[in-house]
Design a protein around this motif. Sequence first.
Motif, PDB file in Angstrom:
ATOM      1  N   GLU A  21       0.837  -1.199   0.000  1.00 31.08           N
ATOM      2  CA  GLU A  21       0.000   0.000   0.000  1.00 31.08           C
ATOM      3  C   GLU A  21       0.877   1.257   0.000  1.00 31.08           C
ATOM      4  N   GLU A  24       2.452   1.728  -3.400  1.00 31.03           N
ATOM      5  CA  GLU A  24       1.468   2.209  -4.382  1.00 31.03           C
ATOM      6  C   GLU A  24       1.270   3.713  -4.215  1.00 31.03           C
ATOM      7  N   ASP A  25       1.097   4.158  -2.968  1.00 29.12           N
ATOM      8  CA  ASP A  25       0.870   5.583  -2.727  1.00 29.12           C
ATOM      9  C   ASP A  25       2.110   6.416  -3.064  1.00 29.12           C
ATOM     10  N   ASP A 123     -13.054   5.191  -0.540  1.00 25.90           N
ATOM     11  CA  ASP A 123     -12.076   5.860  -1.391  1.00 25.90           C
ATOM     12  C   ASP A 123     -12.050   5.117  -2.727  1.00 25.90           C
ATOM     13  N   ARG A 125     -10.402   5.353  -5.352  1.00 22.17           N
ATOM     14  CA  ARG A 125      -9.110   4.934  -5.895  1.00 22.17           C
ATOM     15  C   ARG A 125      -8.686   3.595  -5.292  1.00 22.17           C
ATOM     16  N   TRP A 126      -8.848   3.430  -3.976  1.00 19.23           N
ATOM     17  CA  TRP A 126      -8.428   2.173  -3.377  1.00 19.23           C
ATOM     18  C   TRP A 126      -9.391   1.022  -3.652  1.00 19.23           C
TER      19      TRP A 126
ATOM     20  N   ALA B 104      -1.195   4.874   5.553  1.00 20.78           N
ATOM     21  CA  ALA B 104      -1.964   5.609   4.546  1.00 20.78           C
ATOM     22  C   ALA B 104      -1.325   6.945   4.184  1.00 20.78           C
ATOM     23  N   ASN B 105      -0.418   7.436   5.032  1.00 24.11           N
ATOM     24  CA  ASN B 105       0.195   8.728   4.752  1.00 24.11           C
ATOM     25  C   ASN B 105       1.701   8.619   4.550  1.00 24.11           C
TER      26      ASN B 105
END
Lengths: 329, 329
Positions: A21, A24-25, A123, A125-126, B104-105
Amino acid sequence: MNAPYPTETAADLAAAAAFLEMAEDLGISTLLDSADGFTADDVGLAAPDVPACEWAGFLAALVAAGLLVAEEDGTYRGRPDLPIVRHEAGYVAWAMNANRPYVANAPEFLRDRDGAGAKYARDGRWVAVSSRWVGTRGFYPPAFAEIVADHPTRVVDLGSGTCGLLANLLRQRTDCTGLGIDLSPAACAEATRLAARAGLSERLDVLNRPIQSLVDDPSPLAAADVVHAGFVMHDIATEPDVLDGVLRACRAELRERGGKMVVVDAVPFATEPRERAFSALFTYLHAQSMGVRLPTREQWESAFHRAGFASVRCTALRMPGSRMFVVSG
Amino acid sequence: MNAPYPTETAADLAAAAAFLEMAEDLGISTLLDSADGFTADDVGLAAPDVPACEWAGFLAALVAAGLLVAEEDGTYRGRPDLPIVRHEAGYVAWAMNANRPYVANAPEFLRDRDGAGAKYARDGRWVAVSSRWVGTRGFYPPAFAEIVADHPTRVVDLGSGTCGLLANLLRQRTDCTGLGIDLSPAACAEATRLAARAGLSERLDVLNRPIQSLVDDPSPLAAADVVHAGFVMHDIATEPDVLDGVLRACRAELRERGGKMVVVDAVPFATEPRERAFSALFTYLHAQSMGVRLPTREQWESAFHRAGFASVRCTALRMPGSRMFVVSG
């Protein structure tokens, strides 16, 4: 170094899901997947404002985790079975990230379904990314094989998202054109951009509208010999008239040239031991949080027959609860 | 019905983690764990404002998922191996829920570590819950066995949280008293409440202060023959003077009666195939998002020796990267 990734433990899967994750971000998923490997300079280009020392720390963690292999020449390479790990992480990402608003607010959804439903949204996108991760091995390959089997010259994809399926298809079959229909303006804009970048604009049309519109205006289906619909038909299944109308419009077009529909979707509460846990979650979240009641296999088949299709073949795909209906005649 | 839960697939684990999170938030984890089973009335009592039909839907989903078994007499029972499933779900809950702000960030943390660190905090409750789920099989049993082995009469727990370990200990050993020290006022208040409810108030003291305070005031350690510290020492390891001071204070008290410390904590980037993925995530998130650099096994051992302890025994526990140091002399 090339030992299989030890996916048998929950801790491994949890760590892989979290790291993938983050990757990906950070915009480096494609680098991880690259067969040629990549360098520290390449990740720097992916996010120029991230300091090099922070990139080094992140890549070192991925190497320590066994997700990445550091070669002696400074090249990094995702481990050979990364697609398998990513597919497995996709289930975790779908359940624990994409559906987080529903999972984390279960008490509120059980107390006041409509109120919570209006308040919390996923979300998008996810939802798309985790579905793609699951799909790469969970349902995409057999659907793709079914689509290309009869050498189609025009394929229409309902609920096409960013048109990844059509782009892959058109790259592989240069005599084929495609049209994607999707509700999301953002997804359609991205699809158009990606098609241009891939040099596919002349063979790929993108249409931003709901698939319900096909009942009154079936013209986007013109000349199709395959219509594909992946996890979109269940959205209109609560309105049988609309579902029937869309299926009839597809049949009217396909019948002329002996074409077929390839519908990949889910059945509720699949009971096979392999399927039951994830299928129960998929079914429950759709019903409880999204107001979607998945049709049973029999209800799917009835709908296809009502629309006039003579032949309906149902196959269980790998994603628990997913089914492929190949429909023609 | 009693086939082992098919934990081998990622989809099963993802679904179990999501459903068990929802059940925890709905307040029915203890019912799921109950050996006697429970009824629809029992869940109604857990959350009286949830409509019965919504409870029925949720329980039906848990049954369909194979997490719950519905008996013919209307009783529900968590499947026999639910503790195993919950332990495995604990890793997913820790990575994908408790650490969500960090995962997530990630781009923001890599760009501006201090700014992101000031902005995002973890949900303390889910850090505690997921650690407990992991701990039940990941590190708790061997630590508990080590603590009770020498029949202690007073046990001090550093970083005691809600004093679950001490409460279990005092229930089992009625000649023993305990003292828990924790930084969190909320955890200490909850510990005091739970101790009263369990009739343990007279034997269990709860002290709301940082463990650093033991350097200047070691009085809470008085009469201890075992000092336990679970995943708290790494918080002070970045300040060697403080770490040494706390360990010296413990030794001064324990030496008099031949007592011992039981320190359960983590080492960075464990390299065993079984450990490396989760250990890498644990190490990276602590370093990157919490500013905690985990000491190596050698650094832990040096610290114990510097404080004067003659005997240091290190054991790898089940949670990847976790180690138990039993320290005396």
